[in-house]
Design an enzyme around this catalytic site. Structure first.
Site, PDB file in Angstrom:
ATOM      1  N   ILE A  59       0.928  -1.211   0.073  1.00 18.63           N
ATOM      2  CA  ILE A  59      -0.195   0.017   0.046  1.00 18.63           C
ATOM      3  C   ILE A  59       0.826   1.238  -0.055  1.00 18.63           C
ATOM      4  O   ILE A  59       0.294   2.257  -0.200  1.00 18.63           O
ATOM      5  CB  ILE A  59      -0.990  -0.022   1.198  1.00 18.63           C
ATOM      6  N   LEU A  83       1.383  -3.956  10.221  1.00 24.80           N
ATOM      7  CA  LEU A  83       1.839  -4.920  10.789  1.00 24.80           C
ATOM      8  C   LEU A  83       1.452  -4.994  12.479  1.00 24.80           C
ATOM      9  O   LEU A  83       1.175  -4.025  12.952  1.00 24.80           O
ATOM     10  CB  LEU A  83       3.521  -4.454  10.951  1.00 24.80           C
ATOM     11  N   SER A 124      -7.275  -0.189  17.311  1.00 21.50           N
ATOM     12  CA  SER A 124      -7.073  -1.540  18.400  1.00 21.50           C
ATOM     13  C   SER A 124      -7.192  -0.664  19.829  1.00 21.50           C
ATOM     14  O   SER A 124      -6.776   0.475  19.968  1.00 21.50           O
ATOM     15  CB  SER A 124      -5.471  -1.884  18.163  1.00 21.50           C
ATOM     16  N   TYR A 148       3.432  -0.245  18.648  1.00 26.42           N
ATOM     17  CA  TYR A 148       2.438  -0.460  17.686  1.00 26.42           C
ATOM     18  C   TYR A 148       1.452   0.136  18.180  1.00 26.42           C
ATOM     19  O   TYR A 148       0.504   0.869  17.100  1.00 26.42           O
ATOM     20  CB  TYR A 148       2.096  -2.020  17.959  1.00 26.42           C
ATOM     21  N   LYS A 152      -1.104   3.154  15.626  1.00 25.90           N
ATOM     22  CA  LYS A 152      -2.326   3.172  15.650  1.00 25.90           C
ATOM     23  C   LYS A 152      -3.021   4.656  15.941  1.00 25.90           C
ATOM     24  O   LYS A 152      -3.962   5.108  15.416  1.00 25.90           O
ATOM     25  CB  LYS A 152      -3.214   1.996  16.341  1.00 25.90           C
ATOM     26  N   ASN A 178     -10.044  -8.387  21.374  1.00 27.94           N
ATOM     27  CA  ASN A 178      -8.951  -9.424  20.878  1.00 27.94           C
ATOM     28  C   ASN A 178      -9.660 -10.480  20.051  1.00 27.94           C
ATOM     29  O   ASN A 178     -10.606 -11.324  20.488  1.00 27.94           O
ATOM     30  CB  ASN A 178      -8.428 -10.058  22.387  1.00 27.94           C
TER      31      ASN A 178
HETATM   32  P1  NAD Z   1      -3.002 -10.233   9.648  1.00 26.97           P
HETATM   33  O1  NAD Z   1      -1.572  -9.893   9.755  1.00 26.97           O
HETATM   34  O2  NAD Z   1      -3.426 -11.407   9.383  1.00 26.97           O
HETATM   35  O3  NAD Z   1      -3.374  -9.245   8.327  1.00 26.97           O
HETATM   36  C1  NAD Z   1      -2.871  -7.917   7.870  1.00 26.97           C
HETATM   37  C2  NAD Z   1      -2.612  -7.834   6.269  1.00 26.97           C
HETATM   38  O4  NAD Z   1      -2.115  -6.973   5.878  1.00 26.97           O
HETATM   39  C3  NAD Z   1      -1.780  -9.245   6.143  1.00 26.97           C
HETATM   40  O5  NAD Z   1      -2.283 -10.157   5.084  1.00 26.97           O
HETATM   41  C4  NAD Z   1      -0.438  -8.556   5.434  1.00 26.97           C
HETATM   42  O6  NAD Z   1       0.229  -9.361   4.460  1.00 26.97           O
HETATM   43  C5  NAD Z   1      -1.002  -7.250   4.955  1.00 26.97           C
HETATM   44  N1  NAD Z   1      -0.108  -6.100   5.053  1.00 26.97           N
HETATM   45  C6  NAD Z   1       0.750  -5.780   5.992  1.00 26.97           C
HETATM   46  N2  NAD Z   1       1.386  -4.669   5.544  1.00 26.97           N
HETATM   47  C7  NAD Z   1       1.095  -4.421   4.365  1.00 26.97           C
HETATM   48  C8  NAD Z   1       1.513  -3.451   3.379  1.00 26.97           C
HETATM   49  N3  NAD Z   1       2.260  -2.563   3.677  1.00 26.97           N
HETATM   50  N4  NAD Z   1       0.831  -3.699   2.059  1.00 26.97           N
HETATM   51  C9  NAD Z   1      -0.054  -4.644   1.733  1.00 26.97           C
HETATM   52  N5  NAD Z   1      -0.265  -5.400   2.642  1.00 26.97           N
HETATM   53  C10 NAD Z   1      -0.066  -5.400   3.779  1.00 26.97           C
HETATM   54  O7  NAD Z   1      -3.565  -9.060  10.988  1.00 26.97           O
HETATM   55  P2  NAD Z   1      -5.080  -9.144  11.304  1.00 26.97           P
HETATM   56  O8  NAD Z   1      -5.103  -9.705  12.488  1.00 26.97           O
HETATM   57  O9  NAD Z   1      -5.974  -9.499  10.099  1.00 26.97           O
HETATM   58  O10 NAD Z   1      -5.198  -7.381  11.595  1.00 26.97           O
HETATM   59  C11 NAD Z   1      -5.654  -6.736  10.629  1.00 26.97           C
HETATM   60  C12 NAD Z   1      -5.616  -5.163  11.314  1.00 26.97           C
HETATM   61  O11 NAD Z   1      -6.303  -5.085  12.319  1.00 26.97           O
HETATM   62  C13 NAD Z   1      -4.067  -4.905  11.343  1.00 26.97           C
HETATM   63  O12 NAD Z   1      -3.963  -3.386  11.085  1.00 26.97           O
HETATM   64  C14 NAD Z   1      -4.057  -4.687  13.042  1.00 26.97           C
HETATM   65  O13 NAD Z   1      -2.961  -3.943  13.342  1.00 26.97           O
HETATM   66  C15 NAD Z   1      -5.379  -4.507  13.176  1.00 26.97           C
HETATM   67  N6  NAD Z   1      -5.588  -5.263  14.544  1.00 26.97           N
HETATM   68  C16 NAD Z   1      -5.280  -6.542  14.722  1.00 26.97           C
HETATM   69  C17 NAD Z   1      -5.699  -7.259  15.848  1.00 26.97           C
HETATM   70  C18 NAD Z   1      -5.585  -8.555  16.235  1.00 26.97           C
HETATM   71  O14 NAD Z   1      -5.340  -8.896  17.479  1.00 26.97           O
HETATM   72  N7  NAD Z   1      -5.386  -9.382  15.257  1.00 26.97           N
HETATM   73  C19 NAD Z   1      -6.458  -6.503  17.124  1.00 26.97           C
HETATM   74  C20 NAD Z   1      -6.202  -4.898  16.853  1.00 26.97           C
HETATM   75  C21 NAD Z   1      -6.261  -4.496  15.618  1.00 26.97           C
HETATM   76  N1  UFG Z   2      -1.124 -15.173  26.896  1.00 27.31           N
HETATM   77  C1  UFG Z   2      -0.467 -16.100  27.505  1.00 27.31           C
HETATM   78  N2  UFG Z   2       0.326 -17.152  26.694  1.00 27.31           N
HETATM   79  C2  UFG Z   2       0.497 -16.827  25.407  1.00 27.31           C
HETATM   80  C3  UFG Z   2       0.016 -15.848  24.862  1.00 27.31           C
HETATM   81  C4  UFG Z   2      -0.861 -14.793  25.507  1.00 27.31           C
HETATM   82  O1  UFG Z   2      -0.578 -16.515  28.727  1.00 27.31           O
HETATM   83  O2  UFG Z   2       1.291 -17.739  24.891  1.00 27.31           O
HETATM   84  C5  UFG Z   2      -2.029 -14.194  27.609  1.00 27.31           C
HETATM   85  C6  UFG Z   2      -1.461 -12.815  27.714  1.00 27.31           C
HETATM   86  O3  UFG Z   2      -0.484 -12.463  28.982  1.00 27.31           O
HETATM   87  C7  UFG Z   2      -2.597 -12.058  27.955  1.00 27.31           C
HETATM   88  C8  UFG Z   2      -3.784 -12.782  27.234  1.00 27.31           C
HETATM   89  O4  UFG Z   2      -3.133 -14.017  27.087  1.00 27.31           O
HETATM   90  O5  UFG Z   2      -3.136 -12.063  29.359  1.00 27.31           O
HETATM   91  C9  UFG Z   2      -3.977 -12.412  25.815  1.00 27.31           C
HETATM   92  O6  UFG Z   2      -2.763 -12.217  25.082  1.00 27.31           O
HETATM   93  P1  UFG Z   2      -2.658 -11.825  23.264  1.00 27.31           P
HETATM   94  O7  UFG Z   2      -1.245 -11.906  23.105  1.00 27.31           O
HETATM   95  O8  UFG Z   2      -3.466 -12.879  22.821  1.00 27.31           O
HETATM   96  O9  UFG Z   2      -3.278 -10.515  23.286  1.00 27.31           O
HETATM   97  P2  UFG Z   2      -3.181  -9.226  23.904  1.00 27.31           P
HETATM   98  O10 UFG Z   2      -4.133  -8.818  24.640  1.00 27.31           O
HETATM   99  O11 UFG Z   2      -1.518  -9.061  24.397  1.00 27.31           O
HETATM  100  O12 UFG Z   2      -3.025  -8.259  22.674  1.00 27.31           O
HETATM  101  C10 UFG Z   2      -3.724  -8.372  21.515  1.00 27.31           C
HETATM  102  C11 UFG Z   2      -3.077  -8.096  20.135  1.00 27.31           C
HETATM  103  C12 UFG Z   2      -2.654  -6.582  20.096  1.00 27.31           C
HETATM  104  C13 UFG Z   2      -4.047  -5.805  19.821  1.00 27.31           C
HETATM  105  C14 UFG Z   2      -4.851  -6.186  21.228  1.00 27.31           C
HETATM  106  C15 UFG Z   2      -6.203  -5.578  21.217  1.00 27.31           C
HETATM  107  O13 UFG Z   2      -1.775  -8.851  20.256  1.00 27.31           O
HETATM  108  O14 UFG Z   2      -2.185  -6.367  18.807  1.00 27.31           O
HETATM  109  O15 UFG Z   2      -4.966  -7.585  21.387  1.00 27.31           O
HETATM  110  O16 UFG Z   2      -6.823  -5.735  22.547  1.00 27.31           O
HETATM  111  F1  UFG Z   2      -4.009  -4.373  20.195  1.00 27.31           F
END
Ligand code: NAD
Ligand code: UFG
Length: 335
Positions: A59, A83, A124, A148, A152, A178
């Site tokens: 992008i 990311l 997030s 991170y 955001k 989550n």
């Molecule tokens: P994901 O990594 O599965 O999906 C993100 C996708 O974006 C991937 O397919 C990756 O290849 C693509 N991507 C990354 N950088 C890019 C770039 N520069 N150009 C084109 N494609 C690119 O992650 P997800 O869990 O589906 O998360 C989607 C969005 O939601 C992310 O922005 C993430 O930060 C946000 N988010 C995720 C969580 C979570 O826990 N999964 C929580 C809060 C917010």
């Molecule tokens: N945990 C474990 N063992 C593991 C992984 C996680 O005990 O192997 C625990 C963590 O300590 C935490 C809970 O499980 O208490 C959830 O942890 P996650 O890593 O699954 O999720 P987080 O809440 O740390 O963070 C996630 C995403 C972030 C996002 C956030 C939004 O990783 O990117 O949720 O609420 F921003």
């Protein structure tokens, strides 16, 4: 309506693509595959029975984005590409600012060049930081604790300025809690590259025998059973939340930060117990010290989403565990 999904082959993007296609939207996907697999594209077309154009693209390549926005006459963009590793963001901050903030600017520039002003951003719950009160509502102070989260928040601030600058913009920043679970088909789900950081994919890989045991990062928190508590939300509920947000921004101008969560707090042990029922197995676990940067507990106030979007999460923790396990078991079969 034609909708471009950046990061459309990722975990949340792919599930949202399914729901959009089922509701009659034309979906176009771009992804640079840095954290996803090309096979997901075929699975999306299999699940929906619809063609979904896909372009492998970063992008940050603004001119290529402009070409795609024009070619498909895109009406709105949902921006998932980013990311998301909290740990990596502290060792590689420039990579995170470049991709998450720079990538968002590039996309907004391309949209502006094409006169497209409807935008949904993947934000997030991590933007809130240490809870001053719970549940977090959207007015809670924004003090992210890691790079991170800062990327955001910076992207949200840019979006707010952009919306103020021109009244044609209509922007929702959806603050996910989550996400967990998978599509009921078991064909798409969470597919992290390398060792998972997050709890549900890690548990899945322990259950399938790919990893030997689960680390419990602390059992001495002041929570219901000593382990961390989070607001897990089914990825299909999240996907439906995006469709509700799309309908909302079709009719409302401005910038709207909105939580997407359930309002229910669940501990690590509660999630493991539910998962063991789904997979009919015992998860081997080892209690370790607390993971640096983890908060003991947080969960969403989901009222704003209910009021503005007429949306609320419907699926429960068991359904998240059932579908995650179905996806994991399918993966193992296909190896
Ligand atoms: P994901 O990594 O599965 O999906 C993100 C996708 O974006 C991937 O397919 C990756 O290849 C693509 N991507 C990354 N950088 C890019 C770039 N520069 N150009 C084109 N494609 C690119 O992650 P997800 O869990 O589906 O998360 C989607 C969005 O939601 C992310 O922005 C993430 O930060 C946000 N988010 C995720 C969580 C979570 O826990 N999964 C929580 C809060 C917010
Ligand atoms: N945990 C474990 N063992 C593991 C992984 C996680 O005990 O192997 C625990 C963590 O300590 C935490 C809970 O499980 O208490 C959830 O942890 P996650 O890593 O699954 O999720 P987080 O809440 O740390 O963070 C996630 C995403 C972030 C996002 C956030 C939004 O990783 O990117 O949720 O609420 F921003």
């Amino acid at each position: 309506m034609n909708i471009l999904l950046t990061g459309g082959l990722g975990f949340i993007g792919s599930h949202t693509a399914v729901v959009l296609a089922e509701q009659g939207y034309q979906v176009v996907l771009v992804d640079n595959l840095c954290n996803s697999e090309i096979e997901t594209h075929a699975n999306l077309e299999l699940i929906t029975g619809k063609e979904m154009p896909f372009h492998e693209l970063d992008i940050r390549h603004t001119t290529a984005l402009v070409r795609i926005l024009k070619e498909y006459q895109v009406d709105a963009v949902i921006h998932f590409a980013g990311l998301k590793s909290v740990a990596e963001s502290s060792t590689e901050p420039l990579k995170y600012y470049d991709n998450n903030v720079g990538g968002t600017i590039s996309l907004l520039e391309a949209m502006k060049a094409c006169d497209i002003y409807h935008f949904i951003f993947s934000s997030s719950a991590t933007v809130y930081g240490v809870p001053q009160y719970l549940p977090y509502d959207e007015d809670h102070p924004l003090v992210p604790m890691n790079t991170y989260g800062k990327t955001k928040l910076q992207a949200e601030e840019i979006l707010q300025d952009v919306a103020r600058s021109d009244s044609r913009w209509s922007i929702a920043a959806l603050r996910y809690f989550n996400p967990a679970g998978a599509h009921e088909s078991g064909l798409i789900g969470e597919l992290p590259k390398g060792v998972p950081n997050n709890l549900m994919p890690y548990v899945c890989q322990v259950a399938s025998g790919k990893l030997p045991y689960l680390n419990i990062f602390g059992d001495d928190y002041d929570t219901k059973d000593g382990t961390g508590e989070r607001d897990y939300i089914h990825v299909m509920d999240l996907a439906e939340g995006h469709v509700a947000a799309l309908r909302f921004i079709e009719k409302n101008i401005g910038f709207y930060p909105i939580n997407l969560g359930t309002g229910i707090s669940c501990s690590v042990y509660e999630l493991i117990n539910a998962f063991e029922k789904s997979a009919n197995c015992t998860i081997v676990k080892k209690v370790q010290s607390r993971r640096s940067g983890d908060l003991p507990i947080y969960f969403a106030c989901a009222d704003k989403a209910k009021d503005l979007l007429a949306w609320h999460a419907k699926r429960d923790l068991q359904s998240m565990c059932d579908s995650s396990w179905k996806f994991q078991a399918n993966l193992a079969k296909n190896l």
